[in-house]
Design a protein around this motif. Structure first.
Motif, PDB file in Angstrom:
ATOM      1  N   PRO A   1       0.807  -1.221   0.000  1.00  0.00           N
ATOM      2  CA  PRO A   1       0.000   0.000   0.000  1.00  0.00           C
ATOM      3  C   PRO A   1       0.840   1.271   0.000  1.00  0.00           C
ATOM      4  N   ASN A   2       0.269   2.319  -0.562  1.00  0.00           N
ATOM      5  CA  ASN A   2       0.827   3.663  -0.432  1.00  0.00           C
ATOM      6  C   ASN A   2       0.356   4.308   0.857  1.00  0.00           C
ATOM      7  N   TRP A   3      -0.848   3.909   1.293  1.00  0.00           N
ATOM      8  CA  TRP A   3      -1.448   4.422   2.515  1.00  0.00           C
ATOM      9  C   TRP A   3      -1.981   3.267   3.365  1.00  0.00           C
ATOM     10  N   VAL A   4      -1.867   3.428   4.683  1.00  0.00           N
ATOM     11  CA  VAL A   4      -2.490   2.502   5.627  1.00  0.00           C
ATOM     12  C   VAL A   4      -3.254   3.331   6.653  1.00  0.00           C
ATOM     13  N   THR A   5      -4.540   3.052   6.816  1.00  0.00           N
ATOM     14  CA  THR A   5      -5.271   3.653   7.921  1.00  0.00           C
ATOM     15  C   THR A   5      -5.442   2.585   8.996  1.00  0.00           C
ATOM     16  N   ILE A   6      -5.257   2.971  10.243  1.00  0.00           N
ATOM     17  CA  ILE A   6      -5.363   2.039  11.365  1.00  0.00           C
ATOM     18  C   ILE A   6      -6.432   2.554  12.316  1.00  0.00           C
ATOM     19  N   SER A   7      -7.504   1.786  12.427  1.00  0.00           N
ATOM     20  CA  SER A   7      -8.610   2.120  13.328  1.00  0.00           C
ATOM     21  C   SER A   7      -8.678   1.046  14.398  1.00  0.00           C
ATOM     22  N   VAL A   8      -8.194   1.359  15.584  1.00  0.00           N
ATOM     23  CA  VAL A   8      -8.078   0.349  16.629  1.00  0.00           C
ATOM     24  C   VAL A   8      -8.215   1.019  17.996  1.00  0.00           C
ATOM     25  N   GLY A   9      -8.794   0.276  18.941  1.00  0.00           N
ATOM     26  CA  GLY A   9      -8.913   0.812  20.296  1.00  0.00           C
ATOM     27  C   GLY A   9     -10.222   0.470  20.969  1.00  0.00           C
ATOM     28  N   VAL A  10     -11.301   0.426  20.194  1.00  0.00           N
ATOM     29  CA  VAL A  10     -12.607   0.155  20.803  1.00  0.00           C
ATOM     30  C   VAL A  10     -12.605  -1.188  21.522  1.00  0.00           C
ATOM     31  N   ASN A  11     -12.206  -2.248  20.832  1.00  0.00           N
ATOM     32  CA  ASN A  11     -12.234  -3.573  21.456  1.00  0.00           C
ATOM     33  C   ASN A  11     -11.156  -3.736  22.520  1.00  0.00           C
ATOM     34  N   ASP A  12     -10.019  -3.050  22.358  1.00  0.00           N
ATOM     35  CA  ASP A  12      -8.954  -3.112  23.357  1.00  0.00           C
ATOM     36  C   ASP A  12      -9.478  -2.668  24.723  1.00  0.00           C
ATOM     37  N   VAL A  13     -10.346  -1.651  24.716  1.00  0.00           N
ATOM     38  CA  VAL A  13     -10.932  -1.139  25.953  1.00  0.00           C
ATOM     39  C   VAL A  13     -12.220  -1.879  26.306  1.00  0.00           C
ATOM     40  N   TRP A  14     -13.126  -1.950  25.361  1.00  0.00           N
ATOM     41  CA  TRP A  14     -14.463  -2.496  25.603  1.00  0.00           C
ATOM     42  C   TRP A  14     -14.411  -3.932  26.125  1.00  0.00           C
ATOM     43  N   HIS A  15     -13.585  -4.765  25.523  1.00  0.00           N
ATOM     44  CA  HIS A  15     -13.537  -6.168  25.927  1.00  0.00           C
ATOM     45  C   HIS A  15     -12.984  -6.351  27.340  1.00  0.00           C
TER      46      HIS A  15
ATOM     47  N   ARG B   1       8.453   1.570   7.178  1.00  0.00           N
ATOM     48  CA  ARG B   1       9.635   0.905   6.598  1.00  0.00           C
ATOM     49  C   ARG B   1       9.333   0.389   5.193  1.00  0.00           C
ATOM     50  N   HIS B   2       8.068   0.171   4.900  1.00  0.00           N
ATOM     51  CA  HIS B   2       7.656  -0.276   3.560  1.00  0.00           C
ATOM     52  C   HIS B   2       7.141   0.894   2.722  1.00  0.00           C
ATOM     53  N   ASN B   3       7.535   2.091   3.127  1.00  0.00           N
ATOM     54  CA  ASN B   3       7.242   3.326   2.357  1.00  0.00           C
ATOM     55  C   ASN B   3       5.755   3.625   2.240  1.00  0.00           C
ATOM     56  N   ALA B   4       4.987   3.206   3.217  1.00  0.00           N
ATOM     57  CA  ALA B   4       3.563   3.534   3.251  1.00  0.00           C
ATOM     58  C   ALA B   4       3.333   4.675   4.235  1.00  0.00           C
ATOM     59  N   ARG B   5       2.510   5.626   3.842  1.00  0.00           N
ATOM     60  CA  ARG B   5       2.099   6.673   4.777  1.00  0.00           C
ATOM     61  C   ARG B   5       0.977   6.128   5.649  1.00  0.00           C
ATOM     62  N   VAL B   6       0.927   6.603   6.886  1.00  0.00           N
ATOM     63  CA  VAL B   6      -0.020   6.062   7.858  1.00  0.00           C
ATOM     64  C   VAL B   6      -0.983   7.152   8.319  1.00  0.00           C
ATOM     65  N   ALA B   7      -2.256   6.821   8.352  1.00  0.00           N
ATOM     66  CA  ALA B   7      -3.283   7.671   8.955  1.00  0.00           C
ATOM     67  C   ALA B   7      -3.844   6.925  10.162  1.00  0.00           C
ATOM     68  N   LEU B   8      -3.663   7.497  11.342  1.00  0.00           N
ATOM     69  CA  LEU B   8      -4.106   6.860  12.582  1.00  0.00           C
ATOM     70  C   LEU B   8      -5.455   7.422  13.017  1.00  0.00           C
ATOM     71  N   PHE B   9      -6.409   6.519  13.246  1.00  0.00           N
ATOM     72  CA  PHE B   9      -7.730   6.910  13.752  1.00  0.00           C
ATOM     73  C   PHE B   9      -7.709   6.871  15.281  1.00  0.00           C
ATOM     74  N   THR B  10      -8.167   7.927  15.940  1.00  0.00           N
ATOM     75  CA  THR B  10      -8.554   7.755  17.329  1.00  0.00           C
ATOM     76  C   THR B  10      -9.836   6.928  17.341  1.00  0.00           C
ATOM     77  N   ALA B  11     -10.076   6.241  18.453  1.00  0.00           N
ATOM     78  CA  ALA B  11     -11.217   5.328  18.530  1.00  0.00           C
ATOM     79  C   ALA B  11     -12.526   6.093  18.681  1.00  0.00           C
ATOM     80  N   THR B  12     -13.553   5.580  18.038  1.00  0.00           N
ATOM     81  CA  THR B  12     -14.894   6.140  18.217  1.00  0.00           C
ATOM     82  C   THR B  12     -15.432   5.722  19.587  1.00  0.00           C
ATOM     83  N   VAL B  13     -16.592   6.242  19.935  1.00  0.00           N
ATOM     84  CA  VAL B  13     -17.101   6.086  21.296  1.00  0.00           C
ATOM     85  C   VAL B  13     -17.528   4.658  21.600  1.00  0.00           C
TER      86      VAL B  13
END
Length: 465
Positions: free
Chosen positions: A97-111, A144-156
């Motif tokens: 990928p040229n871009w990676v979006t990472i949406s993570v956190g809801v289950n880390d907390v909720w579970h 390291r694989h030359n992909a730009r990253v967009a990080l999502f804060t977790a939704t409610v």
């Protein structure tokens, strides 16, 4: 006359909104870039017509018709940072990928609140230190694989912002902001966007769902639009252009929903009737598009319990969207997935080989999670022997052969049968044999006769006779 000029004015104003302010904020996306969206069930469900991932595709198509960005969905329901880290190479970096979006956190907390842990400290959650470590590692691997990253804060987690889940989520979202700043990622602040909508609505008797979410976590249409809009704005799309284009995007959603509903209705009655069978036996679902749809399986395999679930014209995305109803809920022993000549190749679908492979991978994973055996067929060849037909322009031989090598490699890695529907009907030039097709895209009776032994081999392997 006044009505005529008013209509003209509105049309001009709409065009200006779509075009006018693009220079104020540079778009970070470029033509032919690949974006992998990594996440949990919110992202996986984002593939539905009204989901945020699908909305992002539709918005880019409306606003930038001259450009194609390939958005590959890598969401899996229930996943946390630890799960996403473990599959990062296979489900993200594999597609270069040229871009990676990472949406993570809801289950880390909720579970962490599961199994009667009111403080959120249960063993099914992910500690903040581990969360920060896994997200950081994924960012570094992508970069390291030359992909730009967009990080999502977790939704409610529930729409009551003072709830204990959202209070604990604050530290996780701050970790995302810190990581984004440190590693120069694009910050997509979904948390802030949700709070801007929900904060004015807070009251003591407020429900924990119903504004943005259906259950406190998973998105309603308003939540999906907010997520898509927030991401696209972070990537440089002007808010005014998105708002102006919303009616056109919603029209595309409606068309997508209607097409999906039509597909789901195709086999609805037959599926319902099968649910009453006292002994389902060893059912095998033959799944795909027109090449499956047009195959008279009951005649060619009269003693085998093959269920035809082909629908002409479908892409792998559409196949995935109905996979649960037309495969999993039938509780078959096995499923044969055959994409025919691959509708993904048609330019209007704006899909790349990564889409095809990712959607295949998703269907295989879903089947195997239910202990259903899986076999995957090669993409069949096409030809240009008929005057005026130039299907090779969209289905070039080299591209088909390359995708088949990738499908075969995938099947080997999964240890599932690969059915070579290509070689058995191709001529020396790699095209579909002239005498095996009447239209250059589909097999005739001779072609199906050439394929029949290949299917019989799989049925024998699975002891379905």
């Amino acid at each position: 006359m006044q009505k005529k000029y008013f209509t003209l004015f509105v049309g001009i104003l709409f065009c200006l909104l779509l075009m006018g302010t693009a220079a104020a904020q540079p778009l970070l996306l470029r033509d032919r870039q690949v974006m992998v969206v990594l996440g949990n069930s919110i992202t996986e469900g984002g593939e539905l017509p009204e989901g945020y991932v699908s909305l992002m595709r539709k918005a880019l198509e409306v606003l930038y018709p001259e450009m194609t960005v390939y958005i590959i969905n890598a969401g899996i329901s229930g996943h946390k940072s630890t799960d996403m880290y473990d599959r990062f190479d296979e489900d993200v970096l594999r597609w270069q990928p040229n871009w990676v979006t990472i949406s993570v956190g809801v289950n880390d907390v909720w579970h962490g609140f599961y199994d009667n842990h009111p403080k959120g400290d249960g063993p099914r959650g992910v500690p903040l230190s581990v969360y920060r470590e896994k997200v950081t590692a994924m960012v570094q691997r992508a970069q390291r694989h030359n992909a730009r990253v967009a990080l999502f804060t977790a939704t409610v987690i529930k729409e009551t912002l003072t709830g204990v889940e959202n209070q604990k989520l604050v530290l996780y979202n701050q970790a995302i902001r810190d990581i984004a700043k440190k590693f120069k990622c694009v910050l997509v602040d979904q948390d802030a966007a949700c709070r801007r909508v929900l904060a004015p609505l807070q009251r003591s008797d407020m429900a924990d769902r119903g504004v943005l979410t259906s259950d406190g976590v998973h998105m309603l249409p308003a939540g999906n639009w907010l997520m898509a809009k927030t991401c696209l704005m972070a990537l440089g799309v002007e808010e005014s252009r998105l708002d102006a284009a919303k009616p056109l995007i919603e029209n595309l959603v409606i068309k997508d929903q209607q097409a999906l509903q039509k597909s789901l209705e195709r086999y609805c009655v037959q599926n319902h009737e099968l649910s009453f069978a006292s002994d389902p036996g060893k059912r095998i679902v033959f799944y795909g598009s027109s090449s499956v749809d047009g195959w008279p399986l009951h005649k060619d395999f009269p003693r085998s319990p093959l269920l035809n679930r082909g629908i002409g014209g479908e892409t792998t995305r559409q196949l995935w969207l109905r996979f649960r109803q037309d495969v999993l809920q039938l509780h078959p022993t096995g499923v044969i997935i055959f994409l025919g000549s691959a509708n993904d190749f048609w330019p209007e679908h704006r899909m790349c080989p990564g889409h095809t492979l990712a959607n295949l991978s998703r269907m295989v994973r879903m089947a195997r999670s239910k202990n259903i055996k899986v076999a995957v067929g090669a993409i069949m060849p096409v030809n240009d022997y008929l005057p005026g037909e130039d299907v090779l322009a969209s289905h070039p031989i080299e591209r088909v052969q390359q995708l088949n090598r990738q499908i075969k490699e995938f099947c080997a890695g999964q240890q599932i049968p690969f059915i070579d529907f290509y070689s058995s009907v191709a001529d020396e030039s790699g095209k579909l044999r002239r005498d095996y097709s009447d239209d250059g895209m589909h097999c005739n009776r001779k072609g199906y006769d050439a394929w029949k032994p290949l299917v019989e081999d799989v049925l024998t392997l699975w002891e379905i006779r």
